[in-house]
Design a protein around this motif. Structure first.
Motif, PDB file in Angstrom:
ATOM      1  N   GLU A   1     -12.648  19.980  14.029  1.00 36.30           N
ATOM      2  CA  GLU A   1     -12.331  21.401  13.886  1.00 36.30           C
ATOM      3  C   GLU A   1     -12.224  21.826  12.431  1.00 36.30           C
ATOM      4  OE1 GLU A   1      -9.010  22.580  16.210  1.00 36.30           O
ATOM      5  OE2 GLU A   1      -9.654  21.456  17.992  1.00 36.30           O
ATOM      6  N   GLY A   2     -12.451  20.924  11.499  1.00 34.02           N
ATOM      7  CA  GLY A   2     -12.372  21.299  10.090  1.00 34.02           C
ATOM      8  C   GLY A   2     -11.932  20.122   9.252  1.00 34.02           C
ATOM      9  N   SER A   3     -11.285  20.442   8.123  1.00 34.20           N
ATOM     10  CA  SER A   3     -10.840  19.399   7.208  1.00 34.20           C
ATOM     11  C   SER A   3      -9.473  19.753   6.642  1.00 34.20           C
ATOM     12  CB  SER A   3     -11.830  19.223   6.055  1.00 34.20           C
ATOM     13  OG  SER A   3     -13.109  18.886   6.521  1.00 34.20           O
ATOM     14  N   ILE A   4      -8.729  18.715   6.283  1.00 32.13           N
ATOM     15  CA  ILE A   4      -7.465  18.881   5.565  1.00 32.13           C
ATOM     16  C   ILE A   4      -7.641  18.200   4.222  1.00 32.13           C
ATOM     17  CG2 ILE A   4      -4.995  18.434   5.552  1.00 32.13           C
ATOM     18  CD1 ILE A   4      -5.122  18.229   8.604  1.00 32.13           C
ATOM     19  N   VAL A   5      -7.333  18.942   3.142  1.00 30.94           N
ATOM     20  CA  VAL A   5      -7.547  18.449   1.787  1.00 30.94           C
ATOM     21  C   VAL A   5      -6.193  18.170   1.143  1.00 30.94           C
ATOM     22  CG1 VAL A   5      -8.540  18.926  -0.485  1.00 30.94           C
ATOM     23  CG2 VAL A   5      -9.650  19.808   1.588  1.00 30.94           C
ATOM     24  N   GLY A   6      -6.058  16.985   0.573  1.00 31.80           N
ATOM     25  CA  GLY A   6      -4.875  16.631  -0.205  1.00 31.80           C
ATOM     26  C   GLY A   6      -5.260  16.549  -1.671  1.00 31.80           C
ATOM     27  N   LEU A   7      -4.391  17.059  -2.550  1.00 31.88           N
ATOM     28  CA  LEU A   7      -4.712  17.125  -3.978  1.00 31.88           C
ATOM     29  C   LEU A   7      -3.466  16.779  -4.795  1.00 31.88           C
ATOM     30  CD1 LEU A   7      -7.235  18.083  -5.707  1.00 31.88           C
ATOM     31  CD2 LEU A   7      -5.964  20.227  -6.017  1.00 31.88           C
ATOM     32  N   CYS A   8      -3.655  15.938  -5.832  1.00 31.56           N
ATOM     33  CA  CYS A   8      -2.523  15.574  -6.705  1.00 31.56           C
ATOM     34  C   CYS A   8      -3.070  15.226  -8.077  1.00 31.56           C
ATOM     35  CB  CYS A   8      -1.762  14.380  -6.128  1.00 31.56           C
ATOM     36  SG  CYS A   8      -0.248  13.979  -7.046  1.00 31.56           S
ATOM     37  N   ARG A   9      -2.319  15.574  -9.116  1.00 33.02           N
ATOM     38  CA  ARG A   9      -2.758  15.255 -10.481  1.00 33.02           C
ATOM     39  C   ARG A   9      -2.809  13.739 -10.679  1.00 33.02           C
ATOM     40  NH1 ARG A   9      -3.287  19.057 -14.246  1.00 33.02           N
ATOM     41  NH2 ARG A   9      -2.541  21.178 -13.774  1.00 33.02           N
ATOM     42  N   LYS A  10      -3.861  13.317 -11.371  1.00 35.00           N
ATOM     43  CA  LYS A  10      -4.019  11.885 -11.650  1.00 35.00           C
ATOM     44  C   LYS A  10      -2.835  11.352 -12.438  1.00 35.00           C
ATOM     45  CE  LYS A  10      -9.090  11.783 -11.614  1.00 35.00           C
ATOM     46  NZ  LYS A  10     -10.311  11.480 -12.400  1.00 35.00           N
ATOM     47  N   LYS A  11      -2.363  12.147 -13.396  1.00 31.20           N
ATOM     48  CA  LYS A  11      -1.249  11.715 -14.229  1.00 31.20           C
ATOM     49  C   LYS A  11      -0.021  11.403 -13.384  1.00 31.20           C
ATOM     50  CE  LYS A  11       1.585  13.214 -18.144  1.00 31.20           C
ATOM     51  NZ  LYS A  11       1.838  14.311 -19.126  1.00 31.20           N
ATOM     52  N   MET A  12       0.247  12.277 -12.392  1.00 31.55           N
ATOM     53  CA  MET A  12       1.421  12.077 -11.532  1.00 31.55           C
ATOM     54  C   MET A  12       1.267  10.813 -10.680  1.00 31.55           C
ATOM     55  SD  MET A  12       4.362  13.062 -10.672  1.00 31.55           S
ATOM     56  CE  MET A  12       4.340  14.617 -11.592  1.00 31.55           C
ATOM     57  N   VAL A  13       0.070  10.580 -10.128  1.00 31.50           N
ATOM     58  CA  VAL A  13      -0.173   9.381  -9.309  1.00 31.50           C
ATOM     59  C   VAL A  13       0.022   8.121 -10.146  1.00 31.50           C
ATOM     60  CG1 VAL A  13      -1.915   8.094  -8.014  1.00 31.50           C
ATOM     61  CG2 VAL A  13      -1.722  10.577  -7.732  1.00 31.50           C
ATOM     62  N   HIS A  14      -0.516   8.152 -11.375  1.00 27.72           N
ATOM     63  CA  HIS A  14      -0.388   6.980 -12.255  1.00 27.72           C
ATOM     64  C   HIS A  14       1.067   6.698 -12.598  1.00 27.72           C
ATOM     65  CE1 HIS A  14      -4.798   7.765 -13.707  1.00 27.72           C
ATOM     66  NE2 HIS A  14      -4.728   7.268 -12.481  1.00 27.72           N
ATOM     67  N   GLN A  15       1.843   7.765 -12.801  1.00 29.08           N
ATOM     68  CA  GLN A  15       3.269   7.580 -13.110  1.00 29.08           C
ATOM     69  C   GLN A  15       4.007   6.942 -11.930  1.00 29.08           C
ATOM     70  OE1 GLN A  15       4.735  11.450 -14.229  1.00 29.08           O
ATOM     71  NE2 GLN A  15       3.960  11.294 -16.345  1.00 29.08           N
ATOM     72  N   ILE A  16       3.707   7.420 -10.715  1.00 36.80           N
ATOM     73  CA  ILE A  16       4.377   6.865  -9.529  1.00 36.80           C
ATOM     74  C   ILE A  16       4.009   5.392  -9.361  1.00 36.80           C
ATOM     75  CG2 ILE A  16       4.526   6.987  -7.019  1.00 36.80           C
ATOM     76  CD1 ILE A  16       4.054  10.029  -7.282  1.00 36.80           C
ATOM     77  N   ILE A  17       2.717   5.066  -9.506  1.00 33.39           N
ATOM     78  CA  ILE A  17       2.286   3.669  -9.381  1.00 33.39           C
ATOM     79  C   ILE A  17       2.941   2.812 -10.454  1.00 33.39           C
ATOM     80  CG2 ILE A  17       0.304   2.114  -9.578  1.00 33.39           C
ATOM     81  CD1 ILE A  17      -1.397   4.285  -8.276  1.00 33.39           C
TER      82      ILE A  17
ATOM     83  N   PHE B   1       0.875  -1.180   0.000  1.00 34.39           N
ATOM     84  CA  PHE B   1       0.000   0.000   0.000  1.00 34.39           C
ATOM     85  C   PHE B   1       0.907   1.222   0.000  1.00 34.39           C
ATOM     86  CE2 PHE B   1      -2.815   3.300   1.419  1.00 34.39           C
ATOM     87  CZ  PHE B   1      -4.038   2.952   0.855  1.00 34.39           C
ATOM     88  N   LEU B   2       0.572   2.179  -0.853  1.00 29.54           N
ATOM     89  CA  LEU B   2       1.467   3.315  -1.110  1.00 29.54           C
ATOM     90  C   LEU B   2       0.887   4.600  -0.538  1.00 29.54           C
ATOM     91  CD1 LEU B   2       3.973   4.472  -2.639  1.00 29.54           C
ATOM     92  CD2 LEU B   2       2.460   4.736  -4.639  1.00 29.54           C
ATOM     93  N   CYS B   3       1.716   5.309   0.222  1.00 26.84           N
ATOM     94  CA  CYS B   3       1.381   6.658   0.695  1.00 26.84           C
ATOM     95  C   CYS B   3       2.257   7.653  -0.059  1.00 26.84           C
ATOM     96  CB  CYS B   3       1.617   6.802   2.202  1.00 26.84           C
ATOM     97  SG  CYS B   3       0.506   5.804   3.198  1.00 26.84           S
ATOM     98  N   ILE B   4       1.633   8.579  -0.764  1.00 22.51           N
ATOM     99  CA  ILE B   4       2.386   9.557  -1.571  1.00 22.51           C
ATOM    100  C   ILE B   4       2.411  10.871  -0.808  1.00 22.51           C
ATOM    101  CG2 ILE B   4       2.504  10.764  -3.776  1.00 22.51           C
ATOM    102  CD1 ILE B   4       0.878   8.485  -4.992  1.00 22.51           C
ATOM    103  N   THR B   5       3.631  11.277  -0.397  1.00 21.33           N
ATOM    104  CA  THR B   5       3.808  12.548   0.331  1.00 21.33           C
ATOM    105  C   THR B   5       4.769  13.454  -0.411  1.00 21.33           C
ATOM    106  OG1 THR B   5       5.578  11.582   1.662  1.00 21.33           O
ATOM    107  CG2 THR B   5       3.343  11.468   2.556  1.00 21.33           C
ATOM    108  N   SER B   6       4.904  13.267  -1.710  1.00 23.25           N
ATOM    109  CA  SER B   6       5.849  14.053  -2.496  1.00 23.25           C
ATOM    110  C   SER B   6       5.372  15.500  -2.610  1.00 23.25           C
ATOM    111  CB  SER B   6       6.010  13.439  -3.881  1.00 23.25           C
ATOM    112  OG  SER B   6       4.794  13.521  -4.586  1.00 23.25           O
ATOM    113  N   SER B   7       6.234  16.347  -3.149  1.00 22.51           N
ATOM    114  CA  SER B   7       5.907  17.776  -3.285  1.00 22.51           C
ATOM    115  C   SER B   7       4.772  18.010  -4.269  1.00 22.51           C
ATOM    116  CB  SER B   7       7.153  18.546  -3.744  1.00 22.51           C
ATOM    117  OG  SER B   7       7.636  18.011  -4.980  1.00 22.51           O
ATOM    118  N   GLN B   8       4.453  16.968  -5.095  1.00 25.78           N
ATOM    119  CA  GLN B   8       3.343  17.125  -6.033  1.00 25.78           C
ATOM    120  C   GLN B   8       1.988  16.999  -5.339  1.00 25.78           C
ATOM    121  OE1 GLN B   8       5.944  15.147  -6.555  1.00 25.78           O
ATOM    122  NE2 GLN B   8       6.961  16.058  -8.346  1.00 25.78           N
TER     123      GLN B   8
END
Length: 406
Positions: free
Chosen positions: A111-127, A67-74
Motif C-alpha cells: 500500500e506504499g512505503s514508510i521512510v525513516g530518516l536520521c542524520r549520519k552524525k547522530m547515528v555515529h554518536q549513538i554507535i 544489533f542496534l535499532c534506533i527509535t529516538s526522536s531524532q
C-alpha cells in the motif's frame, strides 16, 4: 557446517538486540534482549532495561556484540505512496533533504512505503557511545522496520511497541501511529516464549545478524558491512592471537616433552658411552702393560733358555760322576711376580742344585768351578746329608758380566 562454524567464530553462542530510544538529549531508554542460538533457533536468555549506555554495559559481558535499532526522536518517520527509486521516495516524504548528510531507510508494502530518516552524525554518536563501553555494534536499523521479521510469527493486526502502534495485514506493516507508554503487561507469544512488548524490537533485530533484510532498503548497507567487518577483524585478532598463543604453548609443551624424553635418552647414552670409553682406555692401558710384561718375560725366558742351555753344556763337562743335577736356574727372580709391581731378576746368577755321593770329589769339583774364566764366584748356599752316603747341595754361581763362554 562452514557457515555454522563462521557464525560461532564471529559471534559465539550469545546474540544481543538493543533498542535505543531518546525523546531528548537528556533522557534515554534502552531495551536489551540476549539470546542463545541453539540448532539455528534463538532461545531468549535475558531481558532488561537501562536509562544509560553505561548501565547497559555493566549488565552485558565485555565485548558483547549487538544489533542496534534506533527509535529516538531524532529518527523522522513518514508514510508515502510514491513509488520509484529510493531517492524519489525519500524526496517525496522529505523534500529538499540533502541525502549525503542523512541515513534513510524505506519499508515497502503493498500500500506504499514508510521512510525513516536520521542524520549520519547522530547515528555515529549513538554507535560511538556503545563502542566506548565495549559493546560492539555490528549493524543498525532506523525505526521499527526490523519488526517486519516477526510478523509471520505474531500474525497480529495491531502490534503495540513502547513508542508506536503498528497496523499490519498479518504479513506487512501498513501504517503506524506514535503512542505513549503502553500497558506494562502487554505480552506476545513467540513460539513457546512469552515476550513483553518492550523487547519485541530487540528480538526482531536478531534476524539482521545473518543477512540484509528483503523488506526494506537503505543507504547505510555499506556502513553496516563496515561495522560487521570491523567486528570480525577484532574477533579474528583477539581469538586468533589467543589461538596462536595456545598453539604455541601446546607446541612448546610437545617439544618440551619430546626434548625431555630424547634428552634423557641422550644423557643415558652419553653416560654409557663415556663409561665404555673409560673402560676401553683402562683396558687398552692394562693390555699395553700386559704386552710389555709379556715381552719382558718372553725376553727373559728366551735369554734364560738360550744361556741356561749353554751354561748347562759347559757345566756338564766339569761335573764328576758322583754329582747329579736336579736344578739349574739362570737369572732367578728376586721375588714372586705380583700385579702392579716390577719384575726383578738377579742378573748373572745361576742357581745350581743336586746330589753328591762323594764329598771329596765334590770339593775338588767346586775348586774346578772357581777356576772357570766366566765364573766370578762360587758360593755354597746349602749343603747337607739327605740319606746315607748322599748329600744335597745348592750352589750360587756368580758370572762375570759380558764374559764369553768357552
Amino acid at each position: 557446517m562452514i557457515s555454522a562454524f563462521l557464525s560461532y567464530w564471529n559471534y559465539g553462542r550469545r546474540f544481543c538486540g538493543i533498542e535505543y530510544y531518546s525523546p531528548s538529549n537528556d533522557t534515554s531508554r534502552i531495551s536489551v534482549l540476549t539470546a542463545i542460538k541453539k540448532n539455528n533457533e534463538f532461545e531468549v536468555e535475558e531481558t532488561f532495561e537501562a536509562n544509560k549506555v553505561l548501565k547497559c554495559a555493566r549488565k552485558l559481558k565485555k565485548n558483547q556484540h549487538a544489533f542496534l535499532c534506533i527509535t529516538s526522536s531524532q529518527v523522522l518517520l513518514k508514510e508515502t505512496t510514491t513509488t520509484g527509486t529510493d531517492a524519489k521516495v525519500v524526496s517525496s516524504a522529505f523534500p529538499n533533504v540533502e541525502l549525503n548528510d542523512f541515513y534513510y531507510e524505506i519499508l515497502h508494502s503493498s500500500e506504499g512505503s514508510i521512510v525513516g530518516l536520521c542524520r549520519k552524525k547522530m547515528v555515529h554518536q549513538i554507535i560511538s557511545s556503545f563502542e566506548e563501553q565495549n559493546i560492539r555494534i555490528i549493524g543498525f536499523s532506523l525505526g521499527f522496520f526490523s519488526l517486519q521479521n516477526l510478523l509471520g510469527i505474531i500474525k497480529e493486526q495491531e502490534v503495540r511497541l513502547p513508542s508506536f502502534i503498528l497496523h499490519t495485514n498479518g504479513r506487512e506493516i501498513i501504517s503506524f501511529d506514535r503512542a505513549g507508554q503502553g500497558n506494562e503487561n502487554t505480552n506476545f507469544n513467540i513460539g513457546d516464549t512469552t515476550i513483553n512488548y518492550k523487547f519485541l524490537l530487540p528480538l526482531a533485530s536478531l534476524f539482521n545478524y545473518q543477512s540484509g533484510n528483503v523488506y526494506y532498503t537503505s543507504n547505510y548497507i555499506t556502513k553496516n558491512l563496515e561495522l560487521k567487518k570491523e567486528h570480525h577483524q577484532k574477533v579474528f585478532f583477539r581469538k586468533g592471537l589467543a589461538s596462536a598463543v595456545i598453539l604455541l604453548l601446546v607446541m612448546l609443551l610437545i617439544n618440551y616433552l619430546f626434548f625431555s624424553t630424547y634428552y634423557s635418552e641422550l644423557q643415558q647414552l652419553s653416560r654409557k658411552h663415556e663409561i665404555e670409553i673409560s673402560q676401553k682406555l683402562a683396558y687398552d692401558e692394562k693390555y699395553k702393560e700386559v704386552l710389555e710384561k709379556e715381552k719382558i718375560v718372553e725376553n727373559i725366558l728366551n735369554n734364560s733358555n738360550s744361556q741356561s742351555s749353554l751354561y748347562l753344556n759347559r757345566l756338564i763337562l766339569t761335573i764328576p760322576g758322583s754329582v747329579l743335577f736336579d736344578q739349574l736356574n739362570y737369572q732367578p727372580l728376586q721375588k714372586q711376580i705380583k700385579e702392579n709391581e716390577p719384575i726383578i731378576i738377579e742378573k748373572n746368577i745361576i742357581l745350581l742344585g743336586g746330589e753328591s755321593t762323594d764329598e771329596e770329589e765334590f770339593s775338588l769339583w767346586i775348586k774346578d768351578l772357581e777356576d772357570v774364566t766366566w765364573i766370578e764366584e762360587v758360593k755354597v748356599s746349602d749343603y747337607g746329608y739327605s740319606s746315607a752316603g748322599t748329600s744335597k747341595f745348592l750352589l750360587i754361581l756368580k758370572l762375570i758380566e759380558d764374559e764369553a763362554v768357552y
